[in-house]
Design a protein around this motif. Structure first.
Motif: not given
Length: 376
Positions: A2-6, A85-86, A284, A350
């Motif tokens: 997902s973009s939030s774990s990039y 962002r992300h 994170r 984020d």
């Protein structure tokens, strides 16, 4: 993924994913206004501090010999930075690849190194006196011998003494933040008991760095590179400089103790991309691509308000009740350095931002422009 774990690849700056602002939740036109404001809000500091002969608001107002530079300096660049962002780049300006001095942002790196020492079992209890772990003269006697790791991490130690020719008195009555005059900086005041009084003091952070050097028994830059910077894919361009008189013996070996800033020269020199990687790691909760580099519990402590000063954590500035930067969310926290330099972290949104060489009086307005562009 997902973009939030990039997380960006360890291949420099070019392969870091960049997205159109709208993809990452920003209004492009309003974000352009924020970037233009950042670019027009350059620090009032000279570009070459060594040539100027002083650091404004610090050595500029200190008497000799307190005001003498002990470490190297380098000419600075202009305003620059990044907004993530992300984990992906929504915007950049100036020359974010430029390696620059970063002043007290180095303190926030020290706090992470302390967390590694705790996680490794080298420091058993942050509420125990430093003298239990480190047997050096700086932490002996009826006052300094009682100082704990937590008190060093929170600028409440009230450590007293002279380190590398700088007395703790140099930062008595020191003020920080926009509008600070530092009119009484350096006036002697009675010491309080450790843990009972908050005061921003570079000498005390430097003695914290010295203590960590004796804990790791290795130069702190080596530890940071091995445990943090290499795993997050940082460049090889950053460096951490000591003073001409900060060589100490650790287990019979000479090592340079590095400062937590550039008040008297030296300190961390680093580019904005590497700062952004570090900020993303903290956003994170210490995890990078599935690997836990710093304990999540420790990262949360970094931005937990201390009882006697709600806008401070473990060498990170907090925005509790939006008291420090009213235009930023209360969930934001910051690694701040004079000049002004900052890493902005907001895990709830984020967002990670890196701002270099912004006029201190204009940072809140700049953050307001970024937030005005944020659509979520």
């Amino acid at each position: 993924m997902s973009s939030s774990s990039y997380v960006p690849p360890a291949s420099g700056h070019g392969e870091w994913v960049r997205q159109a602002p709208g993809v990452l939740g920003f209004d492009a036109a309003k974000l352009d206004i924020a970037l233009a404001y950042a670019d027009s809000s350059e620090s009032t500091w000279p570009r070459d501090l060594e040539d100027a002969g002083n650091v404004p608001g610090l050595t500029q107002i200190e008497p000799a010999p307190w005001n003498e530079f002990l470490g190297p300096l380098k000419p600075r660049g202009g305003p620059s930075g990044l907004i993530l962002r992300h984990g992906e780049i929504a915007a950049s300006w100036g020359v974010p690849a430029r390696v620059d001095m970063t002043f007290s942002i180095a303190k926030s790196y020290l706090s992470v190194l302390c967390g590694i020492a705790v996680n490794d079992g080298l420091i058993k209890d942050i509420d125990a006196p430093v003298s239990v772990t480190v047997g050096i003269p700086e932490f002996s006697g009826p006052h300094n011998g009682l100082i704990t790791w937590r008190q060093l991490l929170t600028q409440t130690s009230e450590w007293s003494g002279t380190l590398f020719d700088k007395p703790d008195q140099v930062d008595h009555f020191r003020e920080v933040g926009a509008g600070s005059t530092n009119a009484r900086k350096g006036e002697k005041r009675p010491l309080q008991s450790p843990g009972s009084f908050w005061e921003y003091n570079d000498v005390r952070v430097n003695v914290f760095s010295l203590a960590l050097l004796h804990v790791f028994k290795r130069p702190l830059a080596e530890v940071l590179k091995e445990r943090i910077m290499d795993p997050i894919g940082a460049s090889d361009g950053w460096s951490w400089h000591g003073y001409r008189n900060s060589e100490v013996m650790v287990d019979g070996k000479p090592m340079i103790s590095v400062p937590g800033g550039t008040h008297w020269g030296g300190g961390m020199w680093i580019d904005s991309y590497d700062h952004a990687r570090f900020g993303l790691l903290i956003a994170r909760d210490g995890n990078w691509g599935g690997k836990q580099l710093v304990s999540a519990d420790w990262v949360r402590l970094l931005h937990t308000p201390i009882d006697i000063y709600k806008v401070y954590g473990f060498l990170w500035w907090l925005n509790t009740d939006r008291a420090y930067y009213p235009s930023a969310p209360a969930t934001s926290f910051f690694a701040l350095g004079a000049g002004s330099n900052l890493i902005w972290v907001d895990p709830e949104l984020d967002i990670v931002g890196v701002f270099r060489w912004i006029n201190q009086s204009k940072i809140d307005t700049l953050l307001g422009h970024v937030m005005a562009a944020f659509k979520g």
